[in-house]
Design an enzyme around this catalytic site. Sequence first.
Site, mmCIF file in Angstrom:
data_model
loop_
_atom_site.group_PDB
_atom_site.id
_atom_site.type_symbol
_atom_site.label_atom_id
_atom_site.label_comp_id
_atom_site.label_asym_id
_atom_site.label_seq_id
_atom_site.Cartn_x
_atom_site.Cartn_y
_atom_site.Cartn_z
ATOM 1 N N ARG A 18 0.827 -1.216 0.000
ATOM 2 C CA ARG A 18 0.000 0.000 0.000
ATOM 3 C C ARG A 18 0.855 1.257 0.000
ATOM 4 O O ARG A 18 0.585 2.209 -0.729
ATOM 5 C CB ARG A 18 -0.931 0.041 1.212
ATOM 6 C CG ARG A 18 -2.103 -0.894 1.127
ATOM 7 C CD ARG A 18 -2.908 -0.863 2.398
ATOM 8 N NE ARG A 18 -2.033 -1.223 3.515
ATOM 9 C CZ ARG A 18 -2.226 -0.867 4.765
ATOM 10 N NH1 ARG A 18 -3.255 -0.126 5.100
ATOM 11 N NH2 ARG A 18 -1.404 -1.258 5.711
ATOM 12 N N ASN A 36 -5.999 -2.304 1.880
ATOM 13 C CA ASN A 36 -6.005 -3.756 1.970
ATOM 14 C C ASN A 36 -7.445 -4.228 1.983
ATOM 15 O O ASN A 36 -8.338 -3.525 2.452
ATOM 16 C CB ASN A 36 -5.318 -4.239 3.254
ATOM 17 C CG ASN A 36 -3.815 -4.188 3.166
ATOM 18 O OD1 ASN A 36 -3.239 -4.103 2.093
ATOM 19 N ND2 ASN A 36 -3.168 -4.241 4.317
#
Length: 91
Positions: A18, A36
Amino acid sequence: MRTVTITVHGRVQGVGFRYALHAAAQRAGARGWVRNRRDGTVEALIAGDAATVDAVIAWAHDGPPSARVERVDAADSDETAPEGFEIRATA
Protein backbone atom coordinates in the site's frame (compact mmCIF):
# COMPACT_ATOMS: atom_id res chain seq x y z
CA MET A 1 -9.65 11.87 -17.01
CA ARG A 2 -9.61 8.10 -16.68
CA THR A 3 -10.60 6.32 -13.46
CA VAL A 4 -9.86 2.64 -12.84
CA THR A 5 -10.27 0.30 -9.90
CA ILE A 6 -7.56 -2.35 -9.59
CA THR A 7 -7.36 -5.45 -7.42
CA VAL A 8 -3.88 -6.88 -6.88
CA HIS A 9 -3.61 -10.60 -6.05
CA GLY A 10 -0.68 -12.52 -4.60
CA ARG A 11 1.58 -11.87 -1.62
CA VAL A 12 0.68 -8.20 -1.40
CA GLN A 13 -0.13 -7.68 2.28
CA GLY A 14 2.51 -7.35 4.97
CA VAL A 15 5.11 -6.31 2.39
CA GLY A 16 4.54 -2.53 2.25
CA PHE A 17 2.50 -2.72 -0.96
CA ARG A 18 0.00 0.00 0.00
CA TYR A 19 2.73 2.45 0.96
CA ALA A 20 4.77 1.72 -2.14
CA LEU A 21 1.72 2.06 -4.40
CA HIS A 22 0.86 5.32 -2.64
CA ALA A 23 4.36 6.64 -3.40
CA ALA A 24 4.25 5.42 -7.02
CA ALA A 25 0.85 7.04 -7.57
CA GLN A 26 2.03 10.34 -6.10
CA ARG A 27 5.16 10.30 -8.29
CA ALA A 28 2.96 9.70 -11.34
CA GLY A 29 0.56 12.49 -10.36
CA ALA A 30 -2.45 10.19 -9.90
CA ARG A 31 -5.43 10.81 -7.64
CA GLY A 32 -7.26 8.11 -5.72
CA TRP A 33 -6.79 5.71 -2.84
CA VAL A 34 -5.39 2.31 -1.87
CA ARG A 35 -6.43 -0.17 0.84
CA ASN A 36 -6.01 -3.76 1.97
CA ARG A 37 -8.96 -6.09 1.57
CA ARG A 38 -9.87 -8.75 4.11
CA ASP A 39 -9.50 -11.40 1.38
CA GLY A 40 -5.73 -10.73 1.19
CA THR A 41 -5.77 -8.54 -1.92
CA VAL A 42 -4.94 -4.85 -2.30
CA GLU A 43 -7.52 -2.61 -3.96
CA ALA A 44 -6.92 0.84 -5.42
CA LEU A 45 -8.79 3.57 -7.27
CA ILE A 46 -6.51 5.37 -9.70
CA ALA A 47 -7.49 8.50 -11.61
CA GLY A 48 -5.60 10.73 -14.00
CA ASP A 49 -4.81 11.02 -17.67
CA ALA A 50 -4.46 7.71 -19.52
CA ALA A 51 -0.65 7.67 -19.34
CA THR A 52 -0.67 8.33 -15.59
CA VAL A 53 -3.20 5.57 -14.88
CA ASP A 54 -1.33 3.15 -17.15
CA ALA A 55 1.96 3.91 -15.37
CA VAL A 56 0.50 3.12 -11.94
CA ILE A 57 -1.12 -0.08 -13.21
CA ALA A 58 2.18 -1.14 -14.79
CA TRP A 59 3.97 -0.50 -11.48
CA ALA A 60 1.32 -2.59 -9.64
CA HIS A 61 2.19 -5.64 -11.77
CA ASP A 62 5.58 -5.74 -10.00
CA GLY A 63 5.02 -3.87 -6.72
CA PRO A 64 7.74 -3.47 -4.10
CA PRO A 65 10.64 -5.97 -4.01
CA SER A 66 9.16 -8.22 -1.30
CA ALA A 67 5.75 -8.57 -3.02
CA ARG A 68 4.84 -11.46 -5.31
CA VAL A 69 2.10 -10.23 -7.62
CA GLU A 70 0.11 -13.04 -9.25
CA ARG A 71 -2.27 -10.83 -11.21
CA VAL A 72 -3.83 -7.37 -11.41
CA ASP A 73 -7.50 -7.05 -12.31
CA ALA A 74 -8.52 -3.62 -13.65
CA ALA A 75 -11.96 -2.17 -14.42
CA ASP A 76 -13.11 1.29 -15.41
CA SER A 77 -14.88 3.12 -12.59
CA ASP A 78 -17.39 5.96 -12.26
CA GLU A 79 -16.27 6.70 -8.67
CA THR A 80 -15.02 10.22 -8.06
CA ALA A 81 -11.41 10.20 -6.89
CA PRO A 82 -10.41 12.36 -3.92
CA GLU A 83 -7.89 15.15 -4.31
CA GLY A 84 -4.43 13.65 -3.88
CA PHE A 85 -3.85 9.99 -3.10
CA GLU A 86 -4.94 8.37 0.18
CA ILE A 87 -4.22 5.20 2.11
CA ARG A 88 -7.55 3.94 3.42
CA ALA A 89 -8.52 1.50 6.14
CA THR A 90 -8.96 -2.19 5.35
CA ALA A 91 -12.34 -3.04 3.86
